[in-house]
Design an enzyme around this catalytic site. Structure first.
Site, PDB file in Angstrom:
ATOM      1  N   GLY A 100       0.835  -1.215   0.000  1.00  0.00           N
ATOM      2  CA  GLY A 100       0.000   0.000   0.000  1.00  0.00           C
ATOM      3  C   GLY A 100       0.866   1.260   0.000  1.00  0.00           C
ATOM      4  O   GLY A 100       2.056   1.209   0.294  1.00  0.00           O
ATOM      5  N   ASP A 141      -0.917  -5.162  10.936  1.00  0.00           N
ATOM      6  CA  ASP A 141      -1.218  -6.350  10.145  1.00  0.00           C
ATOM      7  C   ASP A 141      -2.546  -6.930  10.636  1.00  0.00           C
ATOM      8  O   ASP A 141      -2.756  -7.017  11.858  1.00  0.00           O
ATOM      9  CB  ASP A 141      -0.072  -7.356  10.368  1.00  0.00           C
ATOM     10  N   ALA A 179      -5.266  -8.250   1.815  1.00  0.00           N
ATOM     11  CA  ALA A 179      -5.076  -9.642   1.363  1.00  0.00           C
ATOM     12  C   ALA A 179      -3.702  -9.788   0.735  1.00  0.00           C
ATOM     13  O   ALA A 179      -3.066  -8.797   0.372  1.00  0.00           O
ATOM     14  CB  ALA A 179      -6.142 -10.007   0.329  1.00  0.00           C
ATOM     15  N   TYR A 213      -5.169 -19.532  -3.332  1.00  0.00           N
ATOM     16  CA  TYR A 213      -5.815 -18.214  -3.220  1.00  0.00           C
ATOM     17  C   TYR A 213      -7.334 -18.354  -3.394  1.00  0.00           C
ATOM     18  O   TYR A 213      -8.120 -17.814  -2.619  1.00  0.00           O
ATOM     19  CB  TYR A 213      -5.227 -17.282  -4.282  1.00  0.00           C
ATOM     20  N   LYS A 265     -10.302 -17.600  -0.693  1.00  0.00           N
ATOM     21  CA  LYS A 265     -11.388 -16.651  -0.937  1.00  0.00           C
ATOM     22  C   LYS A 265     -12.750 -17.351  -0.839  1.00  0.00           C
ATOM     23  O   LYS A 265     -13.721 -16.773  -0.354  1.00  0.00           O
ATOM     24  CB  LYS A 265     -11.223 -15.983  -2.309  1.00  0.00           C
ATOM     25  N   ARG A 296       0.802 -18.858 -19.358  1.00  0.00           N
ATOM     26  CA  ARG A 296       0.979 -18.986 -17.910  1.00  0.00           C
ATOM     27  C   ARG A 296       0.478 -20.372 -17.479  1.00  0.00           C
ATOM     28  O   ARG A 296      -0.653 -20.745 -17.834  1.00  0.00           O
ATOM     29  CB  ARG A 296       0.143 -17.902 -17.241  1.00  0.00           C
TER      30      ARG A 296
HETATM   31  C1  UD2 Z   1      -7.258 -12.439 -11.790  1.00  0.00           C
HETATM   32  C2  UD2 Z   1      -6.935 -11.695 -10.507  1.00  0.00           C
HETATM   33  C3  UD2 Z   1      -6.557 -12.676  -9.428  1.00  0.00           C
HETATM   34  C4  UD2 Z   1      -7.613 -13.748  -9.257  1.00  0.00           C
HETATM   35  C5  UD2 Z   1      -7.898 -14.400 -10.613  1.00  0.00           C
HETATM   36  C6  UD2 Z   1      -9.060 -15.356 -10.502  1.00  0.00           C
HETATM   37  C7  UD2 Z   1      -6.048  -9.540 -11.173  1.00  0.00           C
HETATM   38  C8  UD2 Z   1      -4.837  -8.681 -11.294  1.00  0.00           C
HETATM   39  N1  UD2 Z   1      -5.821 -10.798 -10.730  1.00  0.00           N
HETATM   40  O1  UD2 Z   1      -6.105 -13.091 -12.273  1.00  0.00           O
HETATM   41  O2  UD2 Z   1      -6.388 -11.991  -8.194  1.00  0.00           O
HETATM   42  O3  UD2 Z   1      -8.778 -13.169  -8.737  1.00  0.00           O
HETATM   43  O4  UD2 Z   1      -8.253 -13.408 -11.589  1.00  0.00           O
HETATM   44  O5  UD2 Z   1      -9.281 -16.009 -11.680  1.00  0.00           O
HETATM   45  O6  UD2 Z   1      -7.162  -9.118 -11.430  1.00  0.00           O
HETATM   46  N2  UD2 Z   1      -1.307 -11.763 -19.335  1.00  0.00           N
HETATM   47  C9  UD2 Z   1      -0.560 -11.566 -20.476  1.00  0.00           C
HETATM   48  N3  UD2 Z   1       0.560 -10.814 -20.398  1.00  0.00           N
HETATM   49  C10 UD2 Z   1       0.961 -10.198 -19.243  1.00  0.00           C
HETATM   50  C11 UD2 Z   1       0.176 -10.381 -18.069  1.00  0.00           C
HETATM   51  C12 UD2 Z   1      -0.947 -11.170 -18.166  1.00  0.00           C
HETATM   52  O7  UD2 Z   1      -0.883 -12.109 -21.531  1.00  0.00           O
HETATM   53  O8  UD2 Z   1       1.986  -9.501 -19.260  1.00  0.00           O
HETATM   54  C13 UD2 Z   1      -2.511 -12.604 -19.416  1.00  0.00           C
HETATM   55  C14 UD2 Z   1      -2.500 -13.746 -18.414  1.00  0.00           C
HETATM   56  O9  UD2 Z   1      -1.821 -14.875 -18.907  1.00  0.00           O
HETATM   57  C15 UD2 Z   1      -3.991 -13.985 -18.241  1.00  0.00           C
HETATM   58  C16 UD2 Z   1      -4.614 -12.610 -18.438  1.00  0.00           C
HETATM   59  O10 UD2 Z   1      -3.637 -11.816 -19.071  1.00  0.00           O
HETATM   60  O11 UD2 Z   1      -4.468 -14.855 -19.244  1.00  0.00           O
HETATM   61  C17 UD2 Z   1      -5.043 -11.932 -17.153  1.00  0.00           C
HETATM   62  O12 UD2 Z   1      -3.963 -11.983 -16.241  1.00  0.00           O
HETATM   63  P1  UD2 Z   1      -3.985 -11.160 -14.865  1.00  0.00           P
HETATM   64  O13 UD2 Z   1      -2.758 -11.528 -14.119  1.00  0.00           O
HETATM   65  O14 UD2 Z   1      -4.243  -9.733 -15.113  1.00  0.00           O
HETATM   66  O15 UD2 Z   1      -5.280 -11.698 -14.120  1.00  0.00           O
HETATM   67  P2  UD2 Z   1      -5.843 -13.182 -13.843  1.00  0.00           P
HETATM   68  O16 UD2 Z   1      -7.125 -13.300 -14.592  1.00  0.00           O
HETATM   69  O17 UD2 Z   1      -4.813 -14.219 -14.031  1.00  0.00           O
END
Ligand code: UD2
Length: 329
Positions: free
Chosen positions: A43, A58, A80, A145, A149, A269
């Site tokens: 933060g 905390d 969180a 995670y 949640k 990923r």
């Molecule tokens: C989101 C939430 C996470 C959890 C999850 C539940 C965010 C930041 N994270 O994760 O906390 O709630 O949903 O499903 O909102 N990507 C790229 N290039 C990059 C970075 C990401 O292609 O440089 C892709 C990544 O592989 C994924 C998508 O973008 O397919 C979204 O990635 P993210 O990390 O923003 O969010 P996500 O959905 O994994």
């Protein structure tokens, strides 16, 4: 659909110096006595306006929590460990903050007779088989995670059932907006940073995966509604109902920034969720919530940082809505 007025209340925002928490603080201050409990690990103190009571501590620390929660009417629980990958590496560590400490917080709310709005997540659904997901879609988290949640989300319901604590869980989809930063900040802020630096925009995998991107101002409005609703003991999906592929997102961001960044593909990923999209009809029905800011205008406002987010013609209910940081009417 104006935001309900929350005035003259004593409120605690855990994680109030973070991305979502600090925007919520802006919406609550100065009409309420606002307290923030934050470790300031991720933060930022500078986000907090003068007049807010800051407790550096905390949520795992019962004394800090007790001090922060004493006499409050409403708790917005946003503290969180938000990294899904860190939860995979160290499940017990994230469990301590995301679940055990949250349970401590629910106990505190019970003692104070306070309402609690908790940040849940689309992560509770894991890899959904059908889209869009509604709150009745089976929950099958694919990360510690998500399990944490989901357990928190279930505890909030139980605390209402068993102890009459007024609770609401908000299942956020992919939230974005100003102040989102750091290594776990999400694809929009990463792409924006890359585009601004004219560096390659890095799509992980084929880019055909999709997400439901919801603007921070809509998330704040959902919190304000959750703080006043009669429909307690429930969990609500908070998204826009619109899915965007990562490939489309990369192009939108490149166009909006006028960047010359190439769009490149790298390794997918591991365990990435293929598609995610919210059915928000329950939130519309019971909270009167509807997202207003469409993705294109949300991104344009981010590019011109400080510009209001005004939805595009094609953005449906988001049309003509004006958002400036701190304004939620
Ligand atoms: C989101 C939430 C996470 C959890 C999850 C539940 C965010 C930041 N994270 O994760 O906390 O709630 O949903 O499903 O909102 N990507 C790229 N290039 C990059 C970075 C990401 O292609 O440089 C892709 C990544 O592989 C994924 C998508 O973008 O397919 C979204 O990635 P993210 O990390 O923003 O969010 P996500 O959905 O994994």
């Amino acid at each position: 659909m104006d935001s309900p007025a929350i005035r003259d209340r004593t409120v605690l925002v855990t994680g109030g110096a973070g991305f979502i928490g600090s925007h919520l603080v802006d919406a609550l201050h100065p009409h309420n006595e606002v307290r923030v409990l934050d470790t300031f690990t991720t933060g930022t103190r500078a986000y907090l306006p003068d007049g807010v009571t800051v407790i550096e501590g905390d949520i795992r620390d019962p004394i800090a929590l007790q001090k922060a929660a004493r006499g409050v009417d409403i708790i917005f629980h946003h503290a969180a460990l938000v990294s899904v990958s860190q939860s995979v590496e160290a499940p017990r560590q994230s469990n301590e903050t995301n679940l055990e400490a949250s349970l401590l917080l629910l106990e505190q709310a019970r003692q104070e007779d306070a309402r609690v709005v908790v940040a849940s997540s689309a992560a509770v659904y894991g890899h959904p088989e059908d889209l869009p997901v509604s709150e009745t879609t089976p929950t099958k988290p694919s990360s510690p995670y998500g399990v944490q949640k989901l357990a928190l989300d279930q505890y909030t319901r139980l605390y209402e059932d068993l102890y009459d604590v007024e609770t609401v869980a908000l299942r956020y989809f992919n939230v974005y907006g100003p102040r989102q930063q750091g290594p776990y900040s999400g694809v929009i802020s990463t792409f924006l940073e890359q585009a601004r630096a004219d560096e390659p925009i890095t799509i992980e995998g084929d880019g055909k995966q999709s997400r439901d991107f919801v603007h921070i101002s809509d998330v704040v409005r959902a919190n304000l509604r959750a703080a006043t609703t009669d429909a307690v003991g429930e969990a609500y999906n908070i998204g826009t109902g619109q899915q965007t592929t990562i490939e489309e997102l990369a192009e939108t961001i490149r166009d909006a920034t006028g960047s010359s960044s190439p769009i490149v593909h790298c390794e997918p990923r591991p365990g990435d969720i293929r598609h995610s999209g919210a059915d928000t009809s329950k939130a519309t029905r019971e909270l009167g919530f509807e997202a207003r800011v469409g993705l294109e205008s949300g991104i344009r406002s981010l590019v011109g940082e400080g510009q209001p987010a005004v939805a595009d013609e094609e953005d449906g209910p988001a049309q003509n809505h004006h958002w400036e940081s701190g304004s939620y009417s």
